[in-house]
Scaffold this active site. Structure first.
Site, short mmCIF file in Angstrom:
data_model
loop_
_atom_site.label_atom_id
_atom_site.label_comp_id
_atom_site.label_asym_id
_atom_site.label_seq_id
_atom_site.Cartn_x
_atom_site.Cartn_y
_atom_site.Cartn_z
N ASP A 11 0.92 -1.22 0.14
CA ASP A 11 -0.05 0.07 0.08
C ASP A 11 0.87 1.24 -0.10
O ASP A 11 2.22 1.16 0.29
CB ASP A 11 -1.04 -0.13 1.31
CG ASP A 11 -0.38 -0.48 2.65
OD1 ASP A 11 0.95 -0.40 2.58
OD2 ASP A 11 -1.07 -0.86 3.31
N ASP B 13 -7.98 -2.95 14.25
CA ASP B 13 -9.34 -3.29 13.80
C ASP B 13 -9.60 -4.44 12.67
O ASP B 13 -10.53 -4.68 12.19
CB ASP B 13 -9.99 -2.08 13.15
CG ASP B 13 -9.11 -1.75 11.93
OD1 ASP B 13 -8.10 -2.27 11.54
OD2 ASP B 13 -9.45 -0.72 11.34
N GLU C 244 -9.83 -2.12 5.07
CA GLU C 244 -10.56 -1.81 6.51
C GLU C 244 -12.02 -2.75 6.63
O GLU C 244 -12.51 -3.41 5.82
CB GLU C 244 -11.13 -0.35 6.51
CG GLU C 244 -9.77 0.73 6.17
CD GLU C 244 -8.91 0.66 7.42
OE1 GLU C 244 -9.20 0.22 8.38
OE2 GLU C 244 -8.13 1.77 7.56
C1 F6R Z 1 1.09 -1.19 6.20
C2 F6R Z 1 0.05 -2.16 6.30
C3 F6R Z 1 -0.57 -2.31 7.69
C4 F6R Z 1 0.24 -2.43 8.94
C5 F6R Z 1 -0.75 -2.60 10.15
C6 F6R Z 1 -0.16 -2.66 11.44
O1 F6R Z 1 1.95 -1.44 4.80
O2 F6R Z 1 -0.20 -2.96 5.44
O3 F6R Z 1 -1.91 -3.07 7.37
O4 F6R Z 1 0.63 -3.77 8.60
O5 F6R Z 1 -1.61 -1.40 10.30
O6 F6R Z 1 0.85 -1.57 11.57
P1 F6R Z 1 1.78 -1.72 12.81
O7 F6R Z 1 2.80 -2.87 12.57
O8 F6R Z 1 2.41 -0.57 12.86
O9 F6R Z 1 1.03 -2.05 14.18
#
Ligand code: F6R
Length: 242
Positions: A67, A136, A143
């Protein structure tokens, strides 16, 4: 699904990095699907360390990131391209031509998404997809409530994701409201999936994702259906997954 239990963040990072490095050693021209975020930093540090010792070679590896924020150019300090350069790409011998991240600065959403999917298909798919998980249940920027059938698309970030990511920006208002993300369908087509998680704040969502029903309300729950899925977590993250 395989679950690998680690003691703490460092141990989790090492165990996850081991799986990534095995992939590169077995297939030097592997296509790696990569993620950003706090969970990934230790994994990338470990890979960089092994590269420094001469144990890993990234010269033929191709990467496809999950992403990128909409409206941030690749050289913006908070873009995921910058994150990847700081944590991995600029520290190993990656060929820049083999790096793929959606162009957040390109406003032509249909074109960006179509071309991104086409490039994944041209590469023959993703050999190993690395994932983190949001509190979440999001994976990539998919999402809760989104369709499982989506390929790369543009999304509006939820308040909880904006809150969680605000720590990387000067203030919450600076967090972009939209992002490009690979869809659940793109992720599920990866040959192997490796989800890494650390910390108490991931325990409840891991329980819901892997012991609860498969539902778009918990996007990561679809990974229960993936034929080659590994979860690496530390004690705190896995504390509700017996
Ligand atoms: C980012 C991504 C997100 C993160 C998720 C967890 O490229 O794909 O889905 O993996 O938000 O983020 P952290 O590791 O910061 O808790």
């Amino acid at each position: 699904m395989k679950i690998i239990r680690a003691r703490d963040y460092r141990d989790m990072s090492r165990k996850a990095a081991n799986i990534v490095s095995a992939q590169i050693i077995m297939k030097p021209n592997a296509v790696l699907g990569l993620a950003t975020g706090g969970t990934m930093e230790g994994i990338y540090d470990q890979l960089v360390e092994w590269y420094g010792k001469g144990d890993l070679d990234f010269s033929e590896v191709t990467t496809v990131n999950l992403d990128e924020y909409r409206d941030l150019a690749g050289d913006h300090p908070q873009s995921y391209m910058t994150y990847m350069r700081v944590h991995l790409f600029d520290r190993v011998n990656m060929d820049p031509a083999r790096i793929h991240i959606p162009d957040g600065a390109d406003p032509d959403e249909a074109k960006v998404c179509r071309e991104y999917e086409e490039s994944i298909r041209r590469l023959g798919g993703i050999d190993l997809q690395l994932l983190g998980i949001g509190t979440d249940g999001h994976i990539g920027f998919n999402e809760p409530g989104g369709a499982f059938e989506m390929e790369t698309h543009s999304v509006e970030l939820t308040d909880s994701t904006i809150d969680a990511n605000a720590r990387f920006f000067a203030c919450r208002d600076d967090v972009p409201r939209r992002a490009y993300t690979m869809g659940i369908k793109s992720i599920m087509q990866a040959h192997k999936v490796l989800l890494a998680a650390s910390g108490k704040n991931k325990a409840e969502i891991l329980r819901r994702a892997f012991l609860g029903p498969v539902t778009p309300e918990v996007p990561a729950s679809i990974l229960q259906m993936h034929p080659d899925m590994t979860l690496v977590g530390d004690e705190e993250a896995l504390s509700l997954l017996e």
